[in-house]
Design a protein around this motif. Structure first.
Motif, PDB file in Angstrom:
ATOM      1  N   HIS A  67       0.823  -1.206   0.000  1.00  0.00           N
ATOM      2  CA  HIS A  67       0.000   0.000   0.000  1.00  0.00           C
ATOM      3  C   HIS A  67       0.859   1.260   0.000  1.00  0.00           C
ATOM      4  O   HIS A  67       0.552   2.242  -0.692  1.00  0.00           O
ATOM      5  N   LEU A  68       1.930   1.241   0.782  1.00  0.00           N
ATOM      6  CA  LEU A  68       2.819   2.401   0.805  1.00  0.00           C
ATOM      7  C   LEU A  68       3.497   2.593  -0.547  1.00  0.00           C
ATOM      8  O   LEU A  68       3.641   3.732  -1.030  1.00  0.00           O
ATOM      9  N   ALA A  69       3.908   1.507  -1.154  1.00  0.00           N
ATOM     10  CA  ALA A  69       4.540   1.611  -2.473  1.00  0.00           C
ATOM     11  C   ALA A  69       3.565   2.178  -3.498  1.00  0.00           C
ATOM     12  O   ALA A  69       3.922   3.054  -4.306  1.00  0.00           O
ATOM     13  N   GLU A  70       2.330   1.691  -3.482  1.00  0.00           N
ATOM     14  CA  GLU A  70       1.331   2.180  -4.429  1.00  0.00           C
ATOM     15  C   GLU A  70       1.022   3.659  -4.197  1.00  0.00           C
ATOM     16  O   GLU A  70       0.681   4.382  -5.137  1.00  0.00           O
ATOM     17  N   ALA A  71       1.147   4.120  -2.948  1.00  0.00           N
ATOM     18  CA  ALA A  71       0.907   5.532  -2.641  1.00  0.00           C
ATOM     19  C   ALA A  71       2.130   6.403  -2.897  1.00  0.00           C
ATOM     20  O   ALA A  71       2.072   7.625  -2.727  1.00  0.00           O
ATOM     21  N   GLY A  72       3.236   5.778  -3.279  1.00  0.00           N
ATOM     22  CA  GLY A  72       4.451   6.537  -3.531  1.00  0.00           C
ATOM     23  C   GLY A  72       5.162   6.985  -2.278  1.00  0.00           C
ATOM     24  O   GLY A  72       5.910   7.961  -2.293  1.00  0.00           O
ATOM     25  N   VAL A  73       4.939   6.271  -1.180  1.00  0.00           N
ATOM     26  CA  VAL A  73       5.534   6.642   0.098  1.00  0.00           C
ATOM     27  C   VAL A  73       6.725   5.732   0.368  1.00  0.00           C
ATOM     28  O   VAL A  73       6.573   4.502   0.408  1.00  0.00           O
ATOM     29  N   SER A 133     -19.260  21.667  14.873  1.00  0.00           N
ATOM     30  CA  SER A 133     -20.609  21.976  14.382  1.00  0.00           C
ATOM     31  C   SER A 133     -20.700  23.361  13.767  1.00  0.00           C
ATOM     32  O   SER A 133     -21.783  23.781  13.348  1.00  0.00           O
ATOM     33  N   THR A 134     -19.595  24.114  13.711  1.00  0.00           N
ATOM     34  CA  THR A 134     -19.661  25.451  13.146  1.00  0.00           C
ATOM     35  C   THR A 134     -19.847  25.382  11.634  1.00  0.00           C
ATOM     36  O   THR A 134     -19.591  24.366  10.991  1.00  0.00           O
ATOM     37  N   LEU A 135     -20.266  26.512  11.069  1.00  0.00           N
ATOM     38  CA  LEU A 135     -20.338  26.644   9.619  1.00  0.00           C
ATOM     39  C   LEU A 135     -19.107  27.359   9.067  1.00  0.00           C
ATOM     40  O   LEU A 135     -19.070  27.728   7.898  1.00  0.00           O
ATOM     41  N   LEU A 136     -18.104  27.537   9.899  1.00  0.00           N
ATOM     42  CA  LEU A 136     -16.850  28.150   9.475  1.00  0.00           C
ATOM     43  C   LEU A 136     -16.037  27.140   8.669  1.00  0.00           C
ATOM     44  O   LEU A 136     -16.277  25.934   8.741  1.00  0.00           O
ATOM     45  N   PRO A 137     -15.078  27.616   7.878  1.00  0.00           N
ATOM     46  CA  PRO A 137     -14.281  26.684   7.059  1.00  0.00           C
ATOM     47  C   PRO A 137     -13.632  25.594   7.908  1.00  0.00           C
ATOM     48  O   PRO A 137     -13.114  25.850   8.993  1.00  0.00           O
ATOM     49  N   LYS A 138     -13.667  24.387   7.399  1.00  0.00           N
ATOM     50  CA  LYS A 138     -13.110  23.237   8.096  1.00  0.00           C
ATOM     51  C   LYS A 138     -11.881  22.718   7.362  1.00  0.00           C
ATOM     52  O   LYS A 138     -11.635  23.077   6.213  1.00  0.00           O
ATOM     53  N   VAL A 139     -11.102  21.884   8.041  1.00  0.00           N
ATOM     54  CA  VAL A 139      -9.913  21.287   7.433  1.00  0.00           C
ATOM     55  C   VAL A 139     -10.363  20.141   6.533  1.00  0.00           C
ATOM     56  O   VAL A 139     -10.916  19.152   7.020  1.00  0.00           O
ATOM     57  N   PRO A 140     -10.153  20.254   5.221  1.00  0.00           N
ATOM     58  CA  PRO A 140     -10.576  19.157   4.338  1.00  0.00           C
ATOM     59  C   PRO A 140      -9.577  18.013   4.364  1.00  0.00           C
ATOM     60  O   PRO A 140      -8.395  18.195   4.667  1.00  0.00           O
ATOM     61  N   ARG A 141     -10.067  16.833   4.048  1.00  0.00           N
ATOM     62  CA  ARG A 141      -9.187  15.681   3.927  1.00  0.00           C
ATOM     63  C   ARG A 141      -9.568  14.908   2.666  1.00  0.00           C
ATOM     64  O   ARG A 141     -10.728  14.541   2.494  1.00  0.00           O
ATOM     65  N   PRO A 142      -8.606  14.646   1.789  1.00  0.00           N
ATOM     66  CA  PRO A 142      -8.915  13.835   0.606  1.00  0.00           C
ATOM     67  C   PRO A 142      -9.330  12.428   1.015  1.00  0.00           C
ATOM     68  O   PRO A 142      -9.112  12.005   2.162  1.00  0.00           O
ATOM     69  N   GLY A 153      -5.993   5.533   6.981  1.00  0.00           N
ATOM     70  CA  GLY A 153      -6.352   6.933   6.807  1.00  0.00           C
ATOM     71  C   GLY A 153      -5.333   7.723   6.017  1.00  0.00           C
ATOM     72  O   GLY A 153      -5.382   8.958   5.996  1.00  0.00           O
ATOM     73  N   LEU A 154      -4.406   7.057   5.349  1.00  0.00           N
ATOM     74  CA  LEU A 154      -3.423   7.742   4.509  1.00  0.00           C
ATOM     75  C   LEU A 154      -4.127   8.313   3.282  1.00  0.00           C
ATOM     76  O   LEU A 154      -4.918   7.634   2.636  1.00  0.00           O
ATOM     77  N   THR A 155      -3.834   9.562   2.946  1.00  0.00           N
ATOM     78  CA  THR A 155      -4.399  10.218   1.772  1.00  0.00           C
ATOM     79  C   THR A 155      -3.265  10.722   0.893  1.00  0.00           C
ATOM     80  O   THR A 155      -2.082  10.600   1.241  1.00  0.00           O
ATOM     81  N   GLU A 156      -3.623  11.335  -0.211  1.00  0.00           N
ATOM     82  CA  GLU A 156      -2.600  11.911  -1.089  1.00  0.00           C
ATOM     83  C   GLU A 156      -1.871  13.065  -0.413  1.00  0.00           C
ATOM     84  O   GLU A 156      -0.802  13.475  -0.867  1.00  0.00           O
ATOM     85  N   ARG A 157      -2.417  13.574   0.694  1.00  0.00           N
ATOM     86  CA  ARG A 157      -1.762  14.619   1.494  1.00  0.00           C
ATOM     87  C   ARG A 157      -1.165  14.046   2.777  1.00  0.00           C
ATOM     88  O   ARG A 157      -0.814  14.792   3.689  1.00  0.00           O
ATOM     89  N   GLY A 158      -1.038  12.739   2.846  1.00  0.00           N
ATOM     90  CA  GLY A 158      -0.528  12.099   4.059  1.00  0.00           C
ATOM     91  C   GLY A 158      -1.630  11.889   5.068  1.00  0.00           C
ATOM     92  O   GLY A 158      -2.800  11.721   4.719  1.00  0.00           O
TER      93      GLY A 158
END
Length: 817
Positions: free
Chosen positions: A672-678, A720-729, A737-742
């Motif tokens: 999985h790490l190899a396929e993710a380029g890690v 629960s706020t409507l303020l900008p949240k931290v997105p995760r790919p 939970g590894l994403t293209e952004r780690g």
């Protein structure tokens, strides 16, 4: 003494704008202080001095309680005005008014939930029951927030709410609405999607409710924390010591904010509080220090109703049909017009819509909430802040009984340590408990929800299952303070979100209602590593040869990032890898020699530069969360209730003639790490990143399965706020939970504090992991995040001489009202 006026009584004066505060930017004002005049002919109601020290910490001084909280709110608003404004809109049920119906009618659902919960009416009752001095505190806080808004042009507010029509001055009662909601954090607050969509069969509105699987986190709210209180037998200096390590969201309304409040002769308290709440929730004064962890007990009970066959809005109760109560509410919508919805209640509480159960013609779910009427929340917090001894601190718990959903660990300057889970807990009869426990085995839904998260589902058609009123609790039907789990020690007490049972493993707390939590049950790896560190287990020797902790040793322990899970299985895994270095993974041969070489050299910690931590995390991705609790797919030796810290352990061997599942999981991790380029040798900080604005900061810490005290992670549901949240790919398939952004981090260790009592007074160090301000323009938007990433603790400036000597001291006087 300055005059104190009720904020509500001065509304006309506020509207005329005839009262102003004099303040200067706390980052640029002269260190000698700048004081102005009120701009009115009369004396201002409130006056406070705000001194900002390094990292933006606010030290607020005033001559009275109302004024010091006026100053606290003013300083808080400088850092988080948008967050509180958003929450006031939420609890006023005005989200649809300002933001429209929302995706999937989410804003409407929120508004109808808060209307159905009757937050406004409960807030009024809370206010009417509030002691006069606590009213002064809340009024002062509201006035300070309003004064900041008057002093700051709308266009100069942070970008998240600059010029927004929903950022408005508030009344004290608006804050009380918000405190009602905070009291429900472990219960109704998390049931919005279940409450706001509940409609009977045949109703024209049909909407999916909250998911059945989502109920599994309700007993903990998804929160974690570590809390340690050490007594004289465990500290080198002989005084008490406290370590606070709450695991909370890094964005939204559940962030913590740091301040120091001083009213001569009345209060001198340092610590952190929740957004918009007066005083300090976790911290210390001259005599006592304390922290909290989220309780695993039950703040509510579900009730399964047997519906009247002739009417789905009536239910059977002791053999008699009982009609539900119904109330119709109206919500204003931004695009014009209003929406009305009729909500239904059993005598226990609101009806629920649980997908896919819904509300059928045969069965429906409702619930009763232990915190639905808790008028003493702020009285509890302020009472703790003002306690001058540990006995006074305990007395607040006994007389006020306002703790909503947390365990408490406290220590004092004399070296005493105390634990209590005084959270509001339903009181059931022995007959009801026995009937419920039998239903766990016999009834599918009751058993499922108990297995999911210890949830209690009772038979709502039988009065046997009503809560029992003993007459000595804060509210009818709750366990009184005398009946809650508590423990006094001279060595240590702790909690890491398992139950009260092992607050000190040498003195297990047993014989309490199962609604408080489980006894003689498997403990999380995090609970176990906490206990091992405090017991000075030879594998970690956290307290050194003498077995007592210095401040430096306790700091190293809580931030050591030791992985207990790795220590329990890695030796066996490496031995088997050496014996069988090639493994078949889905028909392909994977050579494990490089993988095992990296793991063999790994320090078994999740530190920033740890090489092997990522590889081990991905190996554990093959195992469920429950695998770390008992014998099963991971461990061979099962949990033993007589050795709860030492078990389970030892990597399970493969069944005869079967592939070695552990080696296959290791091969899958490498693939999985190899396929993710890690790279297999990637250090943790390269992938584990905390976004703060446009900057991503590599941070240390681990996930729950890894058995690390210092938890970090990602959570999308606790803001629960409507303020900008931290997105995760999207996560890469098969990974932890590894994403293209780690590994994107927006949750975990928040205010990490270590404080000790010395003969000259308290001394401590800390960091606020996400930093003091949520405004990207502030120099204190990510400065402490960078400290945390480097494990650089900063001193807590409590003594007057230390504050005055701070090189970055900036002083401002604010007044108004």
């Amino acid at each position: 003494m300055l005059r104190k006026f009720a904020v509500l009584a001065l509304a006309p004066l506020f509207a005329c704008g005839s009262s102003t505060a004099t303040s200067t930017d706390t980052d640029t004002a002269s260190s000698t202080g700048e004081t102005g005049t009120s701009g009115t002919t009369g004396e201002p109601a409130y006056r406070a001095t705000i001194r900002r020290t390094s990292y933006g910490v606010a030290h607020v001084q005033a001559d009275d309680l109302g004024s010091v909280l006026f100053g606290q709110a003013y300083a808080f608003a400088q850092d988080h005005v948008c967050t509180l404004a958003d929450q006031i809109v939420k609890v006023r049920a005005e989200r649809a008014k300002y933001f429209g119906r929302g995706d999937g009618d989410a804003h409407l659902t929120s508004d109808f939930t808060y209307l159905a919960l009757e937050v406004e009416q409960r807030a009024q009752r809370m206010w009417d029951a509030t002691p006069a001095d606590v009213k002064v505190a809340i009024e002062g806080y509201a006035a300070g927030y309003n004064q900041y808004l008057r002093d700051t042009p709308p266009g100069e507010l942070p970008a998240d709410c600059a010029g927004a029509p929903w950022v408005k001055e508030i009344e004290a009662l608006d804050l009380v609405r918000y405190y009602v909601d905070l009291g429900l954090l472990g219960s109704s607050n998390q049931l919005a999607s279940y409450i706001g969509t509940a409609q009977p069969p045949g109703a024209p509105l049909t909407m999916p409710g909250g998911p059945l699987r989502g109920l599994g986190t309700l007993t903990s709210g998804g929160f974690g924390s570590n809390g340690w209180a050490l007594g004289a037998d465990k500290t080198t200096g002989g005084g008490g010591m406290v370590v606070a390590n709450p695991h909370f969201p890094w964005t939204g309304e559940l962030k913590l904010w740091e301040s120091h409040l001083t009213v001569p002769g009345e209060v001198n308290i340092y610590g952190v509080g929740l957004m918009g709440v007066p005083g300090v929730l976790i911290g210390f004064n001259d005599a006592v220090a304390w922290t909290h962890t989220f309780s695993s007990g039950n703040r509510f009970t579900f009730y399964k109703l047997a519906l009247d066959p002739s009417d789905p809005t009536a239910y059977l109760y002791d053999g008699t049909s009982r009609p539900m109560t119904k109330k119709t509410f109206e919500v204003e919508v931004a695009d014009g017009g209003t929406v009305t919805r009729t909500m239904y209640y059993s005598h226990y509480g609101p009806m629920l819509n649980v997908d896919p159960i819904g509300w059928s013609t045969d069965i429906a779910l409702t619930y009763r909430d232990a915190n639905i009427d808790n008028p003493r929340l702020i009285e509890q917090f302020l009472g703790m802040d003002r306690a001058k001894t540990l006995d006074e601190f305990k007395a607040v718990f006994q007389t006020v009984q306002g703790i909503p959903w947390v365990n408490t660990m406290a220590a004092d300057k004399a070296g005493n340590a105390w634990y209590a889970d005084a959270s509001a807990t339903p009181q059931l009869s022995d007959e009801a408990i026995a009937g419920w426990q039998a239903a766990i085995e016999d009834d599918f839904l009751t058993g499922l929800l108990y297995q999911q998260g210890g949830l209690v589902v009772l038979d709502g058609s039988d009065s046997t299952y009503e809560w029992v009123d003993s007459g000595d609790a804060r509210a009818p039907g709750l366990v009184p303070f005398a009946g809650v789990p508590q423990l006094d020690r001279r060595d240590f007490v702790f909690n890491a979100n398992d139950s009260y049972w092992l607050a000190n493993p040498a003195a297990p707390l047993e014989g309490f209602s199962p609604l408080h939590g489980s006894e003689r049950a498997p403990q999380s790896p995090r609970t176990r590593i906490n206990a091992m560190l405090l017991q000075n287990d030879p594998r970690y020797a956290a307290a050194g040869d003498d077995g007592t902790f210095t401040l430096a040793e306790i700091q190293a322990a809580i931030q050591g990032n030791h992985s207990l899970t790795a220590d329990l299985v890695l030796d066996d895994l490496l031995a088997r890898c050496g014996a069988h270095p090639v493994v078949d993974v889905d028909g392909s041969k994977v050579d494990l020699r490089t993988v095992c070489g990296i793991l063999g050299a790994w320090d078994r910690r999740f530190n920033p530069d740890s090489v092997g931590a990522v590889l081990f995390r991905e190996y554990l991705a093959a195992y469920s969360g429950g695998a770390v609790l008992d014998r099963g797919s991971l461990f061979h030796v099962p949990f033993d209730p007589d050795d709860p810290i030492g078990t389970p352990h030892t990597l399970i061997a493969p069944a005869e003639g079967q592939a070695d599942g552990a080696l296959v999981a290791l091969g899958e991790a490498a693939r999985h790490l190899a396929e993710a380029g890690v790279p297999l040798s990637a250090p943790l900080k390269q992938l584990q990143r905390a976004p703060r604005g446009s900057v991503e900061i590599g941070v240390h810490g681990g996930f729950a399965k890894e058995g690390i005290a210092n938890v970090v992670g990602y959570d999308g549901g606790l803001n629960s706020t409507l303020l900008p949240k931290v997105p995760r790919p999207p996560s890469i398939a098969g990974t932890a939970g590894l994403t293209e952004r780690g590994y994107v981090i927006n949750y975990g260790s928040s205010f990490v504090m270590a404080v000790e009592f010395l003969p000259e007074g308290p001394r401590g160090e800390a960091f606020l992991t996400y930093s003091q301000s949520e405004d990207p323009r502030s120099p204190h938007f990510r400065d402490q995040t960078e400290l945390f990433s480097r494990k650089e603790w900063r001193p807590l400036l409590f003594r007057e001489a230390d504050i005055a000597a701070d090189a970055n001291l900036r002083e401002t006087v604010v007044e108004g009202g």
